[in-house]
Scaffold this motif. Structure first.
Motif, mmCIF file in Angstrom:
data_model
loop_
_atom_site.group_PDB
_atom_site.id
_atom_site.type_symbol
_atom_site.label_atom_id
_atom_site.label_comp_id
_atom_site.label_asym_id
_atom_site.label_seq_id
_atom_site.Cartn_x
_atom_site.Cartn_y
_atom_site.Cartn_z
ATOM 1 N N THR A 21 0.842 -1.202 0.000
ATOM 2 C CA THR A 21 0.000 0.000 0.000
ATOM 3 C C THR A 21 0.876 1.250 0.000
ATOM 4 O O THR A 21 2.090 1.178 0.188
ATOM 5 C CB THR A 21 -0.890 0.036 1.249
ATOM 6 N N TYR A 22 0.250 2.405 -0.190
ATOM 7 C CA TYR A 22 0.984 3.673 -0.099
ATOM 8 C C TYR A 22 1.633 3.801 1.282
ATOM 9 O O TYR A 22 2.762 4.253 1.408
ATOM 10 C CB TYR A 22 0.057 4.865 -0.317
ATOM 11 N N THR A 23 0.890 3.412 2.309
ATOM 12 C CA THR A 23 1.406 3.494 3.682
ATOM 13 C C THR A 23 2.631 2.613 3.857
ATOM 14 O O THR A 23 3.658 3.052 4.396
ATOM 15 C CB THR A 23 0.314 3.084 4.686
ATOM 16 N N GLY A 26 5.559 3.960 1.895
ATOM 17 C CA GLY A 26 6.062 5.146 2.590
ATOM 18 C C GLY A 26 6.944 4.783 3.767
ATOM 19 O O GLY A 26 8.030 5.348 3.943
ATOM 20 N N THR A 32 5.797 9.798 4.100
ATOM 21 C CA THR A 32 4.409 9.638 4.536
ATOM 22 C C THR A 32 3.565 9.063 3.402
ATOM 23 O O THR A 32 3.934 9.124 2.225
ATOM 24 C CB THR A 32 3.797 10.984 4.959
ATOM 25 N N GLU A 33 2.407 8.555 3.769
ATOM 26 C CA GLU A 33 1.456 8.057 2.779
ATOM 27 C C GLU A 33 1.079 9.167 1.803
ATOM 28 O O GLU A 33 0.975 8.953 0.593
ATOM 29 C CB GLU A 33 0.206 7.528 3.486
ATOM 30 N N TYR A 37 1.476 9.263 -2.247
ATOM 31 C CA TYR A 37 0.320 9.562 -3.098
ATOM 32 C C TYR A 37 0.665 10.673 -4.090
ATOM 33 O O TYR A 37 0.390 10.566 -5.289
ATOM 34 C CB TYR A 37 -0.882 9.950 -2.234
#
Length: 71
Positions: A21-23, A26, A32-33, A37
């Protein structure tokens, strides 16, 4: 602009394949997420060090990395 979207769709696809995931991405590269993004959506540019880490994390081939980041 459309070309930029298409190449980052490839990045999103590779992330989905790996279950990242982005999280998660990151955290792996120290961002950071929201930053991830923005970078994936072409709002800010990637740094070479970030690209290198992503290539390792996603196990991208030279061709895949070239198409996504430099295509």
């Amino acid at each position: 602009m459309r070309e930029k979207i298409l190449k980052f769709n490839k990045l999103k696809g590779k992330m989905r394949e790996k279950g990242i995931t982005y999280t998660t991405l990151g955290k792996e590269i120290g961002k950071t997420e929201r930053t991830i993004y923005n970078k994936i959506n072409g709002k800010t540019q990637w740094r070479v060090t970030e690209i290198h880490k992503i290539i390792e994390i996603l196990q991208l081939t030279f061709t895949e990395a070239s198409e996504i980041f430099f295509g």
